[in-house]
Design a protein around this motif. Structure first.
Motif, PDB file in Angstrom:
ATOM      1  N   GLU A  74      40.275  41.326  31.134  1.00  0.00           N
ATOM      2  CA  GLU A  74      38.818  41.287  31.029  1.00  0.00           C
ATOM      3  C   GLU A  74      38.315  39.846  31.075  1.00  0.00           C
ATOM      4  O   GLU A  74      37.360  39.514  31.800  1.00  0.00           O
ATOM      5  CB  GLU A  74      38.409  41.967  29.723  1.00  0.00           C
ATOM      6  N   ASP A  75      38.988  38.982  30.318  1.00  0.00           N
ATOM      7  CA  ASP A  75      38.608  37.559  30.263  1.00  0.00           C
ATOM      8  C   ASP A  75      38.788  36.898  31.625  1.00  0.00           C
ATOM      9  O   ASP A  75      37.925  36.150  32.108  1.00  0.00           O
ATOM     10  CB  ASP A  75      39.469  36.864  29.205  1.00  0.00           C
ATOM     11  N   ILE A  76      39.909  37.142  32.269  1.00  0.00           N
ATOM     12  CA  ILE A  76      40.181  36.548  33.574  1.00  0.00           C
ATOM     13  C   ILE A  76      39.189  37.055  34.613  1.00  0.00           C
ATOM     14  O   ILE A  76      38.686  36.281  35.446  1.00  0.00           O
ATOM     15  CB  ILE A  76      41.636  36.854  34.005  1.00  0.00           C
ATOM     16  N   ALA A  77      38.885  38.357  34.574  1.00  0.00           N
ATOM     17  CA  ALA A  77      37.932  38.917  35.530  1.00  0.00           C
ATOM     18  C   ALA A  77      36.581  38.220  35.420  1.00  0.00           C
ATOM     19  O   ALA A  77      35.983  37.820  36.434  1.00  0.00           O
ATOM     20  CB  ALA A  77      37.778  40.415  35.293  1.00  0.00           C
ATOM     21  N   GLU A  78      36.112  38.065  34.194  1.00  0.00           N
ATOM     22  CA  GLU A  78      34.773  37.523  33.988  1.00  0.00           C
ATOM     23  C   GLU A  78      34.709  36.011  34.115  1.00  0.00           C
ATOM     24  O   GLU A  78      33.722  35.468  34.631  1.00  0.00           O
ATOM     25  CB  GLU A  78      34.258  37.950  32.613  1.00  0.00           C
ATOM     26  N   ASN A  79      35.756  35.319  33.686  1.00  0.00           N
ATOM     27  CA  ASN A  79      35.668  33.858  33.574  1.00  0.00           C
ATOM     28  C   ASN A  79      36.529  33.084  34.566  1.00  0.00           C
ATOM     29  O   ASN A  79      36.465  31.850  34.601  1.00  0.00           O
ATOM     30  CB  ASN A  79      36.032  33.437  32.153  1.00  0.00           C
ATOM     31  N   VAL A  80      37.342  33.793  35.350  1.00  0.00           N
ATOM     32  CA  VAL A  80      38.094  33.129  36.411  1.00  0.00           C
ATOM     33  C   VAL A  80      37.690  33.693  37.770  1.00  0.00           C
ATOM     34  O   VAL A  80      37.415  32.946  38.712  1.00  0.00           O
ATOM     35  CB  VAL A  80      39.620  33.276  36.214  1.00  0.00           C
ATOM     36  N   LEU A  81      37.601  35.014  37.857  1.00  0.00           N
ATOM     37  CA  LEU A  81      37.285  35.641  39.144  1.00  0.00           C
ATOM     38  C   LEU A  81      35.796  35.920  39.334  1.00  0.00           C
ATOM     39  O   LEU A  81      35.362  36.226  40.445  1.00  0.00           O
ATOM     40  CB  LEU A  81      38.058  36.959  39.282  1.00  0.00           C
ATOM     41  N   ASP A  82      35.028  35.827  38.266  1.00  0.00           N
ATOM     42  CA  ASP A  82      33.588  36.101  38.330  1.00  0.00           C
ATOM     43  C   ASP A  82      33.295  37.517  38.822  1.00  0.00           C
ATOM     44  O   ASP A  82      32.416  37.743  39.660  1.00  0.00           O
ATOM     45  CB  ASP A  82      32.876  35.086  39.238  1.00  0.00           C
ATOM     46  N   ILE A  83      34.032  38.491  38.297  1.00  0.00           N
ATOM     47  CA  ILE A  83      33.774  39.889  38.612  1.00  0.00           C
ATOM     48  C   ILE A  83      33.627  40.672  37.310  1.00  0.00           C
ATOM     49  O   ILE A  83      34.036  40.205  36.240  1.00  0.00           O
ATOM     50  CB  ILE A  83      34.905  40.522  39.458  1.00  0.00           C
ATOM     51  N   GLN A  84      33.043  41.855  37.410  1.00  0.00           N
ATOM     52  CA  GLN A  84      32.920  42.718  36.238  1.00  0.00           C
ATOM     53  C   GLN A  84      34.156  43.614  36.148  1.00  0.00           C
ATOM     54  O   GLN A  84      34.534  44.249  37.131  1.00  0.00           O
ATOM     55  CB  GLN A  84      31.668  43.592  36.345  1.00  0.00           C
ATOM     56  N   PRO A  85      34.801  43.660  34.986  1.00  0.00           N
ATOM     57  CA  PRO A  85      35.948  44.571  34.841  1.00  0.00           C
ATOM     58  C   PRO A  85      35.490  46.017  34.993  1.00  0.00           C
ATOM     59  O   PRO A  85      34.319  46.335  34.772  1.00  0.00           O
ATOM     60  CB  PRO A  85      36.449  44.296  33.419  1.00  0.00           C
ATOM     61  N   PRO A  86      36.400  46.903  35.342  1.00  0.00           N
ATOM     62  CA  PRO A  86      36.023  48.321  35.433  1.00  0.00           C
ATOM     63  C   PRO A  86      35.800  48.917  34.052  1.00  0.00           C
ATOM     64  O   PRO A  86      36.144  48.314  33.029  1.00  0.00           O
ATOM     65  CB  PRO A  86      37.236  48.955  36.106  1.00  0.00           C
ATOM     66  N   VAL A  87      35.248  50.104  34.016  1.00  0.00           N
ATOM     67  CA  VAL A  87      35.165  50.853  32.767  1.00  0.00           C
ATOM     68  C   VAL A  87      36.599  51.180  32.351  1.00  0.00           C
ATOM     69  O   VAL A  87      37.370  51.731  33.138  1.00  0.00           O
ATOM     70  CB  VAL A  87      34.349  52.145  32.948  1.00  0.00           C
TER      71      VAL A  87
END
Length: 546
Positions: free
Chosen positions: A281-294
């Motif tokens: 979740e952290d990597i998605a939001e703060n490295v990849l700039d994407i929203q994690p899935p539900v």
């Protein structure tokens, strides 16, 4: 921030957990097709624990389809992962579970540290060890009629699907290190989130020495790798690898999959919830700039009270399950809430079948609900379990089916089932055929567990016997009693009384009955079983006439 994976699918106003998950997905207003994902690293024997993720996704997919959405359910084979240890057991493509002594185990032992898809299939039938495992999972899904698209990570890397996101991770290596350091102690200033594959020995290594993003290359030294309590030796080769010739570490690869596949929902076991999910979740939001899935956490299954484990050999495959259960009964097992750990017990599988039969009956308004929401869950989920609900369908009680399994005579099976009221007179032919198909599964269950139903009725010929005069007289008297027509409980009581009147030890008298029927000294409850057989046969057999 993403939803709490422990909260999704629980609570809310919906009776069926999959509808609660669908609500959470729809709240994000996703575009179609909605993508539901699962995944596994292919090692050992694919078992019902691996299938948990597929079935949780299936029910959510069906809930969304019922709402008019187009849904794509995918399952990633994380087959670019390195083999870290040799499993104790494997399964061939016919689902025969074997030990390493029965296959080319050296194909595994010689290839520790290499991706699963670069390791020869120990059975010699598939393109690789990874492909063999994935083929078994595909077969599992087909057996229960679940439409899942299997995706190979190896192929995604080879086709360049990971290249853009890998480049972005390496461009942000400092940020990646900073985020990952919150979850892993071994992250230092030299850490590079990429595992190049050595061109000399084929192993994945962590020895990155330089990253040249202009050239799209990573320089490396093939170093030793710690894998649990062992060390996988590197070959020392110095070389370069492109961004397709290696892979992201798992904690980066998982969120990268979300981006590449456009994942909207992913269920996962509690091991990921307490480890990989927070970092993903952290990597998605703060490295990849994407929203994690539900997300949604599911509890693990146990098998006979012990954890399912490919490495320890405590497994049961989907194929093995379907030898003793109809596919729809197995699918029903996953209807239950994901929040609660459940034990799959082969020994007590009759209880699961009884639950399913009750679930089916509620859908057709047969029986009364015992718990809150039980009726609502049956009404909602049953059409997902049995795609073509038909009130003419007939179910023979499972333990009664096991009794019928004591004879190979198919006509007798049907005759007894009809006489006992388990097959209605007006049942269509297809329903009778389907109902009697349960008998073979119940017989497989009896034989697998060696339970009270694991006996074979010797109907074709009279077994050899040698009884004294008192026992023969008692048997003749019991035959007369059975000929009068009595229920099983009454016959059971009369067996005791008849033995006493003739001064025959009760145990010996029961053994005499078992000898005549099963050519054995023990068996099921004799009176109950006798009452289920055709009376003429029983009377003649007790009189030693046939």
């Amino acid at each position: 921030m993403a939803e709490d994976p422990y909260a999704v699918g629980s609570g809310g106003k919906k009776a069926f957990w999959a509808d609660s998950v669908a609500d959470a997905i729809e709240a994000r207003d996703p575009s179609d097709p909605i993508v539901i994902k699962g995944g596994v690293s292919p090692s050992g024997v694919p078992h019902i624990g691996h299938f948990n993720e597929i079935m949780r996704g299936y029910y959510v997919a069906e809930a969304l389809r019922d709402r008019g959405h187009e849904v794509r359910q995918v399952f990633t084979a994380d087959d670019k992962d390195r083999l870290r240890k040799v499993p104790r057991q494997l399964a061939d493509l016919e689902w025969n579970v074997v030990g390493l002594g029965e296959v080319d185990a050296g194909a595994l032992g010689r290839n520790l540290g290499k991706p699963y898809t670069d390791i020869p299939d120990p059975f010699g039938c598939c393109d690789s060890y990874g492909a063999h495992f994935t083929n078994l999972l595909k077969k599992s899904a087909e057996l229960v009629d679940v439409d899942v698209e299997f995706v190979s990570n190896t192929e995604l890397y080879a086709d360049g699907e990971f290249e853009a996101v890998t480049r972005r991770v390496l461009e942000r290596a400092d940020r990646a290190r900073e985020v990952l350091a919150e979850y892993q102690n071994k992250v230092d200033d030299d850490y590079v989130p990429f595992l190049p594959q050595c061109s000399e020995c084929g192993k994945l290594t962590e020895g990155v020495t330089e990253v040249d993003l202009d050239a799209g290359e990573v320089s490396y030294v093939c170093e030793d790798v710690e894998a649990g309590d062992q060390t996988i030796e590197g070959c020392g080769h110095e070389g370069t690898a492109t961004l397709r010739e290696g892979k992201l570490p798992w904690r980066f690869e998982w969120p990268a999959q979300w981006e590449i596949l456009g994942v909207d929902f992913e269920p996962f076991g509690k091991d990921h919830a307490e480890g990989s999910w927070p970092s993903g979740e952290d990597i998605a939001e703060n490295v990849l700039d994407i929203q994690p899935p539900v997300p949604m956490v599911y509890e693990w299954f146990t098998l006979e009270g012990e954890p399912l484990s490919s490495s320890s050999g405590n497994v049961i495959t989907v194929d093995e399950v379907l030898e003793i259960l109809e596919p729809e009964v197995f699918k029903y097992f996953f209807v239950k809430t994901p929040r609660k750990q459940r034990d799959f017990s082969v020994e007590h599988v009759d209880q699961l079948v009884d639950e399913f039969d009750r679930f089916e009956g509620l859908y057709f308004d047969e029986g009364e609900p015992r718990e809150e929401d039980e009726q609502a869950v049956a009404d909602r989920a049953y059409p997902m379990v049995v795609p073509d609900p038909d009130p003419d369908r007939v179910r023979i009680p499972y333990t009664f089916a096991a009794v019928l399994g004591m004879t190979d005579d198919s006509d007798l099976r049907e005759e007894i089932a009809r006489r006992e009221g388990h097959i209605p007179d007006d049942a269509p032919e297809w329903a009778v055929e389907d109902a009697l198909a349960r008998v073979e599964r119940a017989r497989n269950w009896a034989r697998r567990t060696g339970n009270a139903f694991d006996y074979e009725l010797k109907r074709a010929e009279l077994p050899d016997h040698d009884f004294d005069a008192a026992t023969e007289a008692a048997l003749d008297e019991l035959a007369d009693f059975v000929a009068e027509g009595h229920d099983g409980e009454t016959i059971q009581g009369e067996i005791y009384e008849t033995a006493k009147r003739h001064d025959v030890p009760v145990g010996d008298f029961f053994a005499a009955g078992y000898r005549l029927l099963f050519d054995d000294t023990e068996g099921p409850q004799l009176g109950t079983f006798i009452a289920k057989l055709d009376q003429e046969f029983v009377v003649k057999r007790l009189r030693r006439e046939a």
